[in-house]
Write a protein that holds these residues in place. Structure first.
Motif, PDB file in Angstrom:
ATOM      1  N   GLY A  73      58.274  48.674  34.155  1.00 27.45           N
ATOM      2  CA  GLY A  73      59.494  48.331  34.873  1.00 27.45           C
ATOM      3  C   GLY A  73      59.595  46.880  35.303  1.00 27.45           C
ATOM      4  N   GLN A  74      58.501  46.096  35.174  1.00 26.24           N
ATOM      5  CA  GLN A  74      58.554  44.693  35.571  1.00 26.24           C
ATOM      6  C   GLN A  74      59.198  43.831  34.481  1.00 26.24           C
ATOM      7  OE1 GLN A  74      54.414  43.799  36.616  1.00 26.24           O
ATOM      8  NE2 GLN A  74      54.861  44.205  38.769  1.00 26.24           N
ATOM      9  N   LYS A  75      59.620  42.651  34.856  1.00 24.22           N
ATOM     10  CA  LYS A  75      60.385  41.783  33.954  1.00 24.22           C
ATOM     11  C   LYS A  75      59.675  40.470  33.630  1.00 24.22           C
ATOM     12  CE  LYS A  75      63.869  44.662  33.967  1.00 24.22           C
ATOM     13  NZ  LYS A  75      64.167  45.471  32.766  1.00 24.22           N
ATOM     14  N   TRP A  76      58.362  40.408  33.859  1.00 25.60           N
ATOM     15  CA  TRP A  76      57.643  39.160  33.593  1.00 25.60           C
ATOM     16  C   TRP A  76      57.748  38.740  32.125  1.00 25.60           C
ATOM     17  CZ3 TRP A  76      55.806  36.168  37.396  1.00 25.60           C
ATOM     18  CH2 TRP A  76      55.590  36.756  38.643  1.00 25.60           C
ATOM     19  N   LEU A 388      54.537  27.882  36.832  1.00 29.93           N
ATOM     20  CA  LEU A 388      54.723  28.638  38.075  1.00 29.93           C
ATOM     21  C   LEU A 388      54.770  30.133  37.779  1.00 29.93           C
ATOM     22  CD1 LEU A 388      55.202  28.451  41.142  1.00 29.93           C
ATOM     23  CD2 LEU A 388      57.669  28.338  40.666  1.00 29.93           C
ATOM     24  N   CYS A 389      55.368  30.517  36.655  1.00 23.13           N
ATOM     25  CA  CYS A 389      55.394  31.930  36.257  1.00 23.13           C
ATOM     26  C   CYS A 389      53.987  32.450  35.991  1.00 23.13           C
ATOM     27  CB  CYS A 389      56.268  32.118  35.018  1.00 23.13           C
ATOM     28  SG  CYS A 389      58.041  31.978  35.322  1.00 23.13           S
ATOM     29  N   TYR A 390      53.188  31.680  35.248  1.00 23.89           N
ATOM     30  CA  TYR A 390      51.797  32.068  35.005  1.00 23.89           C
ATOM     31  C   TYR A 390      51.056  32.243  36.326  1.00 23.89           C
ATOM     32  CZ  TYR A 390      51.272  31.580  29.908  1.00 23.89           C
ATOM     33  OH  TYR A 390      51.336  31.779  28.558  1.00 23.89           O
ATOM     34  N   LEU A 391      51.249  31.281  37.231  1.00 17.54           N
ATOM     35  CA  LEU A 391      50.551  31.303  38.513  1.00 17.54           C
ATOM     36  C   LEU A 391      50.915  32.545  39.322  1.00 17.54           C
ATOM     37  CD1 LEU A 391      48.885  29.979  40.819  1.00 17.54           C
ATOM     38  CD2 LEU A 391      50.948  28.725  41.452  1.00 17.54           C
ATOM     39  N   LEU A 392      52.205  32.791  39.513  1.00 19.54           N
ATOM     40  CA  LEU A 392      52.649  33.927  40.318  1.00 19.54           C
ATOM     41  C   LEU A 392      52.254  35.252  39.672  1.00 19.54           C
ATOM     42  CD1 LEU A 392      56.184  32.639  41.406  1.00 19.54           C
ATOM     43  CD2 LEU A 392      54.053  32.618  42.726  1.00 19.54           C
ATOM     44  N   PHE A 393      52.285  35.291  38.354  1.00 20.96           N
ATOM     45  CA  PHE A 393      51.887  36.510  37.641  1.00 20.96           C
ATOM     46  C   PHE A 393      50.417  36.827  37.891  1.00 20.96           C
ATOM     47  CE2 PHE A 393      50.398  38.604  33.649  1.00 20.96           C
ATOM     48  CZ  PHE A 393      51.159  39.770  33.743  1.00 20.96           C
ATOM     49  N   CYS A 394      49.598  35.772  37.979  1.00 21.18           N
ATOM     50  CA  CYS A 394      48.147  35.970  38.105  1.00 21.18           C
ATOM     51  C   CYS A 394      47.676  36.207  39.538  1.00 21.18           C
ATOM     52  CB  CYS A 394      47.397  34.758  37.529  1.00 21.18           C
ATOM     53  SG  CYS A 394      47.408  34.687  35.730  1.00 21.18           S
ATOM     54  N   VAL A 395      48.430  35.760  40.536  1.00 16.28           N
ATOM     55  CA  VAL A 395      47.882  35.809  41.895  1.00 16.28           C
ATOM     56  C   VAL A 395      48.617  36.761  42.842  1.00 16.28           C
ATOM     57  CG1 VAL A 395      47.023  33.446  41.699  1.00 16.28           C
ATOM     58  CG2 VAL A 395      49.245  33.851  42.780  1.00 16.28           C
ATOM     59  N   THR A 396      49.761  37.307  42.424  1.00 19.99           N
ATOM     60  CA  THR A 396      50.503  38.183  43.339  1.00 19.99           C
ATOM     61  C   THR A 396      50.403  39.642  42.909  1.00 19.99           C
ATOM     62  OG1 THR A 396      52.619  38.051  42.153  1.00 19.99           O
ATOM     63  CG2 THR A 396      52.151  36.311  43.749  1.00 19.99           C
ATOM     64  N   ARG A 397      50.604  40.529  43.859  1.00 20.75           N
ATOM     65  CA  ARG A 397      50.565  41.971  43.554  1.00 20.75           C
ATOM     66  C   ARG A 397      51.800  42.415  42.781  1.00 20.75           C
ATOM     67  NH1 ARG A 397      53.543  44.973  47.386  1.00 20.75           N
ATOM     68  NH2 ARG A 397      54.362  43.714  49.117  1.00 20.75           N
ATOM     69  N   PHE A 398      52.799  41.526  42.697  1.00 24.53           N
ATOM     70  CA  PHE A 398      54.004  41.849  41.938  1.00 24.53           C
ATOM     71  C   PHE A 398      53.824  41.562  40.452  1.00 24.53           C
ATOM     72  CE2 PHE A 398      55.311  40.471  46.220  1.00 24.53           C
ATOM     73  CZ  PHE A 398      55.862  41.669  46.665  1.00 24.53           C
TER      74      PHE A 398
END
Length: 445
Positions: A73-76, A388-398
């Motif tokens: 269901g995620q859109k990454w 920034l997308c790579y970073l947020l994808f790797c460090v957040t629970r989302f």
């Protein structure tokens, strides 16, 4: 070694050769170099480990890597299309600029610059840009050669050629640097380059100097559009990814620093200002080589080095583009190469024509070209937002999550990323990247 040279080849480009020395000189010499190294460690290397980790864990190119790892269901995975577009945009102008290097290598090798005065040398550059035939021909050579090498395969084609090119590049750059540093008057260039100039930094401003160093450290590694991640997807889990990232950053920085040892002593030895950007490479240096003993040989070696630096990036990004086609449409390697060969030949034409047939189109204001627009989109939109997308994808629970990222980075022998880095990469690093994005888009002036 193949992985390190391939990845370093992607990071090492023409920006290392003229942009780094020019920016270093403009922002206080040794002061800038120290800040650059600092931001390379705290920004560039962490983001590189993330791109490698996503690539190795997914075993996919950027078009499919997020889809492989994201939760239902995620859109990454939508970032994959931005990354794929960024690769195409980068090659739409990089193929043309690489063609310039080949043209100048040919001109130097055949002695076409000998006997020309400063105005005539300058005219060579203008004539090249004004000729759609020359720019098209050299661009076609670059695209066809790159696709042919990639069509042979990763190990037999891309890796084998890149190993030879990178090895020769390192030899040539060291020889050129030693020669430049021994020129009479070259010591002044070394002083200008390496001695911290705090007065110049104060004049420009500490904040502007820090921003410039951050920008150079970040963008020199070509992060955010999966160009590094694709090589991460090919390597095994025998070695941890932090050590590999450090090795690549060291090699990239070595080429940038040694380029300064070529440019600055040479310019000062002949009384030339080193702050001329591209004009330094294509107008000033040929004049210098003309007046040097054995200048034709040194000039030919310099443009071989420039061609290798540019072509190593071409091969790396082509490999990513080809892999995207294979992952997205399930083409085999030969078919993806054939289709992308035609696509890139067509897509590169606007940059070629932007200097001549379409020169009236000035998208970013008077004097700008299609190349400037394409470069702006890649440098100020695709790379920082992608990172920034790579970073947020790797460090957040989302996203994928810090635990998965840490486990992947630390799998294998070598340096381990400490768990304590979580606070920094979760809270501070995103702020730094967000600042870079706003600065690049002109929001912060």
């Amino acid at each position: 070694m193949g992985f390190i040279l391939l990845s370093a080849g992607c990071a090492i480009g023409i920006g290392n050769v003229w942009r780094f020395p020019y920016v270093a000189g403009a922002y206080g010499g040794g002061v800038f170099v120290l800040f650059y190294l600092f931001f390379l460690v705290i920004m560039g290397i962490p983001v590189m480990t993330m791109e490698f980790a996503v690539g190795r864990a997914s075993r996919k190119s950027i078009i499919k890597c997020f889809q492989q790892l994201e939760k239902p269901g995620q859109k990454w995975h939508l970032h994959g299309y931005l990354g794929m577009a960024g690769n195409y945009l980068l090659m739409m102008f990089y193929t043309t600029v690489t063609g310039w290097m080949l043209f100048y290598f040919y001109q130097m090798l055949t002695g076409k610059f000998q006997g020309k005065d400063k105005e005539q040398v300058s005219q060579v550059f203008q004539d090249m840009l004004a000729s759609p035939r020359i720019l098209s021909m050299t661009m076609v050579i670059v695209v066809v050669a790159g696709m042919l090498i990639c069509s042979i395969g990763l190990q037999k084609g891309v890796e084998r050629i890149t190993k030879v090119m990178m090895s020769l590049l390192l030899v040539i750059i060291i020889v050129l640097a030693v020669h430049s540093c021994t020129l009479e008057g070259g010591a002044l260039g070394l002083k200008f380059y390496l001695q911290p100039d705090f007065e110049k930094m104060k004049e420009i401003g500490l904040w502007e100097t820090l921003t410039a160093a951050m920008n150079q450290a970040f963008f020199t590694l070509s992060l955010g559009i999966g160009s590094m991640g694709i090589f991460g997807s090919y390597i095994d889990k025998e070695r941890s990814l932090l050590g590999e990232s450090v090795n690549i950053a060291v090699l990239d920085t070595f080429v940038a620093l040694v380029s300064g040892l070529i440019i600055f002593p040479t310019c000062f030895a002949f009384g030339i200002s080193p702050d001329q950007g591209p004009g330094l490479i294509f107008i000033t240096l040929p004049n210098i080589f003309n007046s040097m003993a054995g200048g034709r040989i040194w000039g030919t070696m310099f443009f071989v080095f420039m061609s290798f630096a540019a072509f190593s990036t071409i091969l790396a990004v082509f490999e990513n583009i080809i892999s995207c086609g294979m992952d997205l449409f399930h083409w085999n390697r030969k078919k993806s190469c054939s289709i992308n060969l035609v696509a890139l030949l067509v897509l590169s034409l606007p940059c070629v024509f932007g200097f001549n047939l379409w020169s009236a189109f000035q998208p970013l204001g008077e004097g700008s070209t299609v190349l400037d627009l394409e470069d702006f989109i890649v440098s100020n939109v695709a790379l920082p937002i992608g990172s920034l997308c790579y970073l947020l994808f790797c460090v957040t629970r989302f996203g994928w999550g810090f635990e998965h990222y840490l486990a992947e980075v630390n799998t294998g022998k070598g340096w381990k990323l400490p768990r304590q880095i979580r606070v920094y990469v979760t809270f501070l690093l995103p702020v730094l990247l967000f600042f870079l994005i706003l600065k690049g888009l002109g929001v912060l002036g």
